[in-house]
Design a protein around this motif. Structure first.
Motif, mmCIF file in Angstrom:
data_model
loop_
_atom_site.group_PDB
_atom_site.id
_atom_site.type_symbol
_atom_site.label_atom_id
_atom_site.label_comp_id
_atom_site.label_asym_id
_atom_site.label_seq_id
_atom_site.Cartn_x
_atom_site.Cartn_y
_atom_site.Cartn_z
ATOM 1 N N ARG A 122 15.006 -80.477 -83.639
ATOM 2 C CA ARG A 122 15.952 -80.306 -82.552
ATOM 3 C C ARG A 122 17.369 -80.408 -83.118
ATOM 4 N NH1 ARG A 122 11.953 -83.003 -79.533
ATOM 5 N NH2 ARG A 122 12.353 -84.905 -80.677
ATOM 6 N N ALA A 123 18.354 -79.911 -82.370
ATOM 7 C CA ALA A 123 19.748 -80.061 -82.783
ATOM 8 C C ALA A 123 20.129 -81.535 -82.751
ATOM 9 C CB ALA A 123 20.661 -79.259 -81.859
ATOM 10 N N SER A 124 21.055 -81.920 -83.636
ATOM 11 C CA SER A 124 21.505 -83.308 -83.685
ATOM 12 C C SER A 124 22.463 -83.582 -82.535
ATOM 13 C CB SER A 124 22.205 -83.565 -85.012
ATOM 14 O OG SER A 124 22.572 -84.919 -85.111
ATOM 15 N N GLN A 125 22.347 -84.759 -81.945
ATOM 16 C CA GLN A 125 23.321 -85.160 -80.922
ATOM 17 C C GLN A 125 24.067 -86.357 -81.461
ATOM 18 O OE1 GLN A 125 21.106 -85.603 -77.235
ATOM 19 N NE2 GLN A 125 21.046 -83.387 -77.095
ATOM 20 N N GLN A 126 25.302 -86.126 -81.878
ATOM 21 C CA GLN A 126 26.036 -87.153 -82.609
ATOM 22 C C GLN A 126 26.264 -88.416 -81.772
ATOM 23 O OE1 GLN A 126 26.900 -87.309 -85.899
ATOM 24 N NE2 GLN A 126 25.628 -85.505 -86.136
ATOM 25 N N GLU A 128 25.383 -90.004 -77.486
ATOM 26 C CA GLU A 128 24.677 -89.642 -76.264
ATOM 27 C C GLU A 128 25.193 -90.446 -75.099
ATOM 28 O OE1 GLU A 128 20.683 -92.021 -77.763
ATOM 29 O OE2 GLU A 128 20.837 -89.866 -78.014
ATOM 30 N N GLU B 19 14.435 -80.583 -92.865
ATOM 31 C CA GLU B 19 14.454 -82.044 -92.789
ATOM 32 C C GLU B 19 13.122 -82.638 -93.283
ATOM 33 O OE1 GLU B 19 16.977 -83.802 -92.064
ATOM 34 O OE2 GLU B 19 18.274 -82.671 -90.700
ATOM 35 N N ASP B 58 18.128 -90.308 -87.034
ATOM 36 C CA ASP B 58 18.409 -89.082 -86.280
ATOM 37 C C ASP B 58 17.513 -87.939 -86.765
ATOM 38 O OD1 ASP B 58 20.097 -87.559 -84.405
ATOM 39 O OD2 ASP B 58 20.741 -86.494 -86.204
ATOM 40 N N ARG B 62 14.493 -85.984 -84.552
ATOM 41 C CA ARG B 62 14.585 -84.578 -84.193
ATOM 42 C C ARG B 62 13.372 -83.767 -84.650
ATOM 43 N NH1 ARG B 62 18.275 -82.173 -86.819
ATOM 44 N NH2 ARG B 62 19.017 -83.831 -88.157
ATOM 45 N N CYS B 63 12.498 -84.360 -85.434
ATOM 46 C CA CYS B 63 11.409 -83.611 -86.078
ATOM 47 C C CYS B 63 10.073 -83.684 -85.338
ATOM 48 C CB CYS B 63 11.205 -84.096 -87.502
ATOM 49 S SG CYS B 63 12.527 -83.557 -88.610
#
Lengths: 128, 128
Positions: A122-126, A128, B19, B58, B62-63
């Motif tokens: 998934r895209a990183s969410q720096q 939240e 990743e 993170d 996401r994985c």
């Protein structure tokens, strides 16, 4: 769908002090030297500089009771090279060990993990 | 005499795109988070900066189909953290896979290689 080979990597390394005596890259290099008959041609075939190739061969050769690669004209002259009897023996044992380990990976734990593993992150969410 | 554990390293990694979804370092980190109850304390216990620790968490999160670590106050607030049910399940399967692979390494090929492997490399000879 990404293949299982792309998703699971198992790296087998034999260490000697701070050097890696045998690993996936060095095993491939030994095979390339055996096929090409020279260190420089083997390095080229693997897309490595001559210096890097020579350093890998030098490290391998220093880690075992006898060298795994013999050069006919010395390291710097870029002459012919051959894999020694010990080199062939180590390579064969290393490939067998890799295969044994490869077979051990099949089974429930891996299947359970792969069923929850995404193809792409998934895209990183720096924050939240 | 160097121990076999120091001489043979087997690294099991699960990849998701570019990743690493799970590997030796991330598995140790999951265990540390489970023990310490916070990402920052887990990172400190492993000698890593908060930023590096957070990036590893993170990437892991996401994985997989669901996150492996949940934070109670969001990433940047350094609040508490817990390993999710999926995280515990992945960790357990990963350790089982490591053990299966560890057992597969015993045998003739490894013994044959270790018998020819030096404890320390010979000195390098830059030319001969």
């Amino acid at each position: 769908m990404t293949s299982e080979t792309d998703r699971l990597k198992i790296k087998v390394q034999l260490h000697c002090g701070d050097e890696i005596a045998m690993g996936p890259g060095k095993a491939d290099l030994l095979e390339a030297i055996d096929r090409e008959g020279s260190i420089s041609a083997a390095g080229r075939a693997m897309g490595m500089s001559y210096r890097r190739t020579w350093l890998l061969v030098d490290a391998m050769n220093r880690c075992w009771d006898l060298p795994l690669v013999e050069t006919t004209m010395g390291g710097k002259q870029r002459g012919g090279a051959r894999v020694t009897d010990l080199g062939r023996s180590i390579l064969r044992h290393y490939r067998t060990l890799q295969n044994d380990i490869d077979r051990a990976r099949a089974g429930e734990p891996l299947a359970a993990m792969l069923s929850a593993l995404r193809d792409l992150p998934r895209a990183s969410q720096q924050s939240e």
